[in-house]
Design an enzyme around this catalytic site. Structure first.
Site, PDB file in Angstrom:
ATOM      1  N   SER A  24       0.738  -1.170   0.033  1.00  0.00           N
ATOM      2  CA  SER A  24       0.055  -0.032   0.119  1.00  0.00           C
ATOM      3  C   SER A  24       1.159   1.003   0.074  1.00  0.00           C
ATOM      4  O   SER A  24       0.295   2.329   0.166  1.00  0.00           O
ATOM      5  CB  SER A  24      -0.895  -0.060   1.171  1.00  0.00           C
ATOM      6  OG  SER A  24      -0.238  -0.083   2.504  1.00  0.00           O
ATOM      7  N   HIS A 157     -39.788  24.899  -9.717  1.00  0.00           N
ATOM      8  CA  HIS A 157     -39.921  24.165 -10.956  1.00  0.00           C
ATOM      9  C   HIS A 157     -39.305  24.726 -12.211  1.00  0.00           C
ATOM     10  O   HIS A 157     -39.434  24.630 -13.371  1.00  0.00           O
ATOM     11  CB  HIS A 157     -41.260  23.909 -11.430  1.00  0.00           C
ATOM     12  CG  HIS A 157     -42.141  23.625 -10.118  1.00  0.00           C
ATOM     13  ND1 HIS A 157     -42.398  22.158  -9.571  1.00  0.00           N
ATOM     14  CD2 HIS A 157     -42.794  24.297  -9.087  1.00  0.00           C
ATOM     15  CE1 HIS A 157     -43.320  22.300  -8.653  1.00  0.00           C
ATOM     16  NE2 HIS A 157     -43.292  23.483  -8.165  1.00  0.00           N
ATOM     17  N   SER A 278     -13.936  26.200 -27.459  1.00  0.00           N
ATOM     18  CA  SER A 278     -14.032  24.961 -28.386  1.00  0.00           C
ATOM     19  C   SER A 278     -12.995  24.729 -29.493  1.00  0.00           C
ATOM     20  O   SER A 278     -12.468  25.939 -30.091  1.00  0.00           O
ATOM     21  CB  SER A 278     -15.646  24.919 -28.931  1.00  0.00           C
ATOM     22  OG  SER A 278     -15.418  24.304 -30.101  1.00  0.00           O
ATOM     23  N   LYS A 284     -17.439  29.793 -29.185  1.00  0.00           N
ATOM     24  CA  LYS A 284     -17.850  29.212 -27.996  1.00  0.00           C
ATOM     25  C   LYS A 284     -17.034  29.786 -26.808  1.00  0.00           C
ATOM     26  O   LYS A 284     -15.764  30.165 -26.665  1.00  0.00           O
ATOM     27  CB  LYS A 284     -17.621  27.709 -27.842  1.00  0.00           C
ATOM     28  CG  LYS A 284     -18.526  27.236 -28.843  1.00  0.00           C
ATOM     29  CD  LYS A 284     -19.971  27.296 -28.184  1.00  0.00           C
ATOM     30  CE  LYS A 284     -20.344  26.447 -26.796  1.00  0.00           C
ATOM     31  NZ  LYS A 284     -20.496  24.904 -27.434  1.00  0.00           N
ATOM     32  N   GLU A 291     -18.836  22.606 -14.998  1.00  0.00           N
ATOM     33  CA  GLU A 291     -19.420  21.118 -15.453  1.00  0.00           C
ATOM     34  C   GLU A 291     -18.417  20.152 -14.661  1.00  0.00           C
ATOM     35  O   GLU A 291     -19.098  18.939 -14.502  1.00  0.00           O
ATOM     36  CB  GLU A 291     -18.965  21.104 -17.135  1.00  0.00           C
ATOM     37  CG  GLU A 291     -20.108  21.975 -17.612  1.00  0.00           C
ATOM     38  CD  GLU A 291     -19.825  22.180 -19.075  1.00  0.00           C
ATOM     39  OE1 GLU A 291     -19.855  21.084 -19.791  1.00  0.00           O
ATOM     40  OE2 GLU A 291     -19.667  23.167 -19.781  1.00  0.00           O
ATOM     41  N   TYR A 318      -9.292  -6.140  12.584  1.00  0.00           N
ATOM     42  CA  TYR A 318      -8.352  -5.700  11.472  1.00  0.00           C
ATOM     43  C   TYR A 318      -8.820  -6.778  10.302  1.00  0.00           C
ATOM     44  O   TYR A 318      -8.613  -7.846  10.618  1.00  0.00           O
ATOM     45  CB  TYR A 318      -7.092  -5.326  11.665  1.00  0.00           C
ATOM     46  CG  TYR A 318      -6.414  -4.935  10.361  1.00  0.00           C
ATOM     47  CD1 TYR A 318      -6.547  -3.703  10.035  1.00  0.00           C
ATOM     48  CD2 TYR A 318      -5.663  -5.550   9.426  1.00  0.00           C
ATOM     49  CE1 TYR A 318      -5.924  -3.228   8.638  1.00  0.00           C
ATOM     50  CE2 TYR A 318      -5.264  -5.374   8.279  1.00  0.00           C
ATOM     51  CZ  TYR A 318      -5.295  -4.019   7.818  1.00  0.00           C
ATOM     52  OH  TYR A 318      -4.866  -3.649   6.848  1.00  0.00           O
ATOM     53  N   GLN A 323      -7.310  -1.988   4.062  1.00  0.00           N
ATOM     54  CA  GLN A 323      -6.449  -1.183   3.332  1.00  0.00           C
ATOM     55  C   GLN A 323      -6.791  -0.182   2.105  1.00  0.00           C
ATOM     56  O   GLN A 323      -6.393   0.790   1.698  1.00  0.00           O
ATOM     57  CB  GLN A 323      -5.185  -2.192   3.001  1.00  0.00           C
ATOM     58  CG  GLN A 323      -3.951  -1.265   2.345  1.00  0.00           C
ATOM     59  CD  GLN A 323      -2.903  -2.624   2.097  1.00  0.00           C
ATOM     60  OE1 GLN A 323      -2.183  -2.684   3.013  1.00  0.00           O
ATOM     61  NE2 GLN A 323      -2.729  -2.873   0.648  1.00  0.00           N
ATOM     62  N   LYS A 326      -7.834   4.014   2.410  1.00  0.00           N
ATOM     63  CA  LYS A 326      -7.046   5.381   1.972  1.00  0.00           C
ATOM     64  C   LYS A 326      -7.238   5.922   0.634  1.00  0.00           C
ATOM     65  O   LYS A 326      -7.485   7.005   0.660  1.00  0.00           O
ATOM     66  CB  LYS A 326      -5.519   4.886   2.252  1.00  0.00           C
ATOM     67  CG  LYS A 326      -5.159   5.015   3.629  1.00  0.00           C
ATOM     68  CD  LYS A 326      -4.018   4.151   4.101  1.00  0.00           C
ATOM     69  CE  LYS A 326      -4.261   3.377   5.284  1.00  0.00           C
ATOM     70  NZ  LYS A 326      -4.768   2.194   4.897  1.00  0.00           N
TER      71      LYS A 326
END
Ligand code: ARG
Length: 458
Positions: A24, A157, A278, A284, A291, A318, A323, A326
């Site tokens: 890990s 609405h 764009s 654009k 987004e 455990y 593991q 994380k």
């Protein structure tokens, strides 16, 4: 013979692929500082409780400090073939100080070690999120102050409903984020309990002092059941759930910004430094940041689901499944951090097209409630006034007019209660200004909300 720290029991080296699968260190190396800090507290306690000699304790603490300095200065590279950060630090310590290093792990297991490291790391990193939230709320308040008088349509609405001020709309998000900050406070109260000293699962026969290590590491207490101490990951799940709520709030905010940037609305414009173009369409200007924030919300929900599912049905105490905690928790933290770091300056630099907001508010009969309320104040029961205003709106739609464009005679043909006062009553700025109820949209009420919020985050 195996070269692992658990080598004694094994007759062969671990298969290489299994070594990679099991390791890990690629993601838990992030906890090197917390691992070393916790080990220093543990070694200090071992010395003070007479479990190891004061001399060994000093040697260990000094050795650990040099490891920390060397990792931070880049002098010591983390060995990614090691099993995890705990193993790496312990091996490096013994390499540096010899036999004393072999005493560090007395009365400790990697199970309580990883739990304490993880808690310390999450606590530190949640603090960054807290600061970033404060900054964002401050920018929201600044903008809300600037646009406290800017009238726009309020929607339900996604249909024009009643006039509101843009400052009022902005402050909604400050309220959401304030709740998130208070969730982080609650989380910290519950999670800030030291598992160190739980051992592998059952505690230890050595005369340790758990209160001492808890205090040294800034915990308010120590966990009261050693099995629980090593098997609990509630704190990671709770944090991921707070982070999911933060993302949900940011994604609602993002959605409105995306909508308001469209040509159909054009209520706001993002600064060129916070928008993108764009590859094909030269005209654009896209709100990519918002987004992406909206998109990354799903990713953080995914991290929460990973944690919940990983813990589901796990027996005590455990298990190696844990593991997996994380990567999910760190991904959620990193994602929220990144989103907040771009969102705040984007909001700070955006500009508002007040005329377009005002224009949109002038259409769609959003002063109809105020017309009904006007009649109510003249003595008409609300339900009657509501119906009569509906008929007025119908009449206006048929004749292509707004309410405020009707003549007084036309108003009076619906009810004798109308007089000149109707025009002020349905004036858009007046409609907003009059909503002075606590929490309402009136500029004065918005300014109160801003002041209250600023006090909360002081
Ligand atoms: N790398 C492990 C983890 O992150 C540390 C604990 C290992 N304990 C054990 N008994 N294998 O969970």
């Amino acid at each position: 013979m195996s070269n692992k720290l658990w080598a004694g029991r094994f007759s062969k080296q671990l298969d290489n692929t299994v070594n990679d699968f099991n390791s890990s260190i690629r993601f838990d190396c992030r906890m090197y500082k917390q691992d070393i800090t916790a080990s220093i507290a543990h070694a200090d306690m071992l010395g003070k409780c007479g479990i190891i000699s004061a001399d060994d304790s000093e040697k260990i603490k000094a050795g650990l400090k040099t490891i920390l300095t060397d990792i931070e200065s880049g002098k010591l590279d983390i060995d990614f073939s090691a099993e995890d950060i705990h193993t790496f630090v312990e091996a490096e310590l013994t390499e540096r100080i010899g036999d004393a290093g072999k005493k560090l792990h007395t009365a400790r297991s990697r199970n309580d070690q990883v739990a304490v490291d993880f808690k310390l790391t999450l606590r530190d990193e949640a603090e960054n999120i807290y600061t970033l939230l404060t900054e964002l709320i401050n920018v929201i308040c600044d903008n809300a102050e600037k646009y406290a008088d800017t009238v726009m349509p309020g929607y339900t609405h996604l249909q024009r409903a009643q006039p509101i001020t843009f400052g009022h709309a902005l402050m909604t998000y400050a309220m959401m984020l304030l709740r998130d900050m208070s969730r982080l406070d609650d989380w910290k109260k519950r999670m800030n309990v030291s598992p160190l000293g739980s051992g592998a699962l059952a505690g230890t026969t050595h005369p340790i002092d758990r209160e001492m290590t808890a205090k040294a590491l800034g915990f308010s207490d120590y966990t009261r059941n050693s099995l629980d101490g090593v098997s609990d990951r509630d704190y990671a799940i709770e944090l991921a759930s707070v982070l999911s709520l933060i993302m949900m709030h940011l994604s609602r905010f993002s959605e409105e910004i995306i909508l308001y940037c469209s040509w159909e609305f054009k209520f706001i414009e993002l600064d060129d430094a916070y928008a993108t173009g764009s590859s094909m369409m030269p005209q654009k200007k896209n709100p990519d940041i918002t987004e992406l924030v909206r998109g990354k919300t799903g990713r953080v929900y995914g991290d929460l689901t990973t944690l919940l599912t990983m813990m589901k049905g796990l027996p005590l105490a455990y298990n190696k499944d844990m593991q997996e905690d994380k990567e999910a928790a760190f991904d959620a933290l990193d994602t929220v951090k990144m989103c907040l770091e771009v969102f705040t300056p984007m909001l700070r630099t955006m500009t508002v097209n007040a005329a377009n907001m005002r224009n949109a508010a002038a259409k769609g009969f959003i002063n109809a409630t105020d017309c009904a309320d006007y009649l109510v104040k003249k003595g008409m029961p609300f339900r009657t006034a509501y119906k009569l205003t509906g008929e007025l709106v119908f009449h206006c739609i048929e004749n292509g007019k707004a309410l405020e464009e009707l003549t007084l005679e036309q108003f009076r043909s619906f009810s004798e209660l109308f007089d000149d006062g109707i025009y002020t009553a349905i004036d858009l700025d007046e409609c907003a200004k009059k909503r002075i109820s606590q929490g309402g949209t009136a500029p004065d009420s918005v300014r109160e909300q801003i002041e209250w919020t600023r006090n909360q985050i002081k």
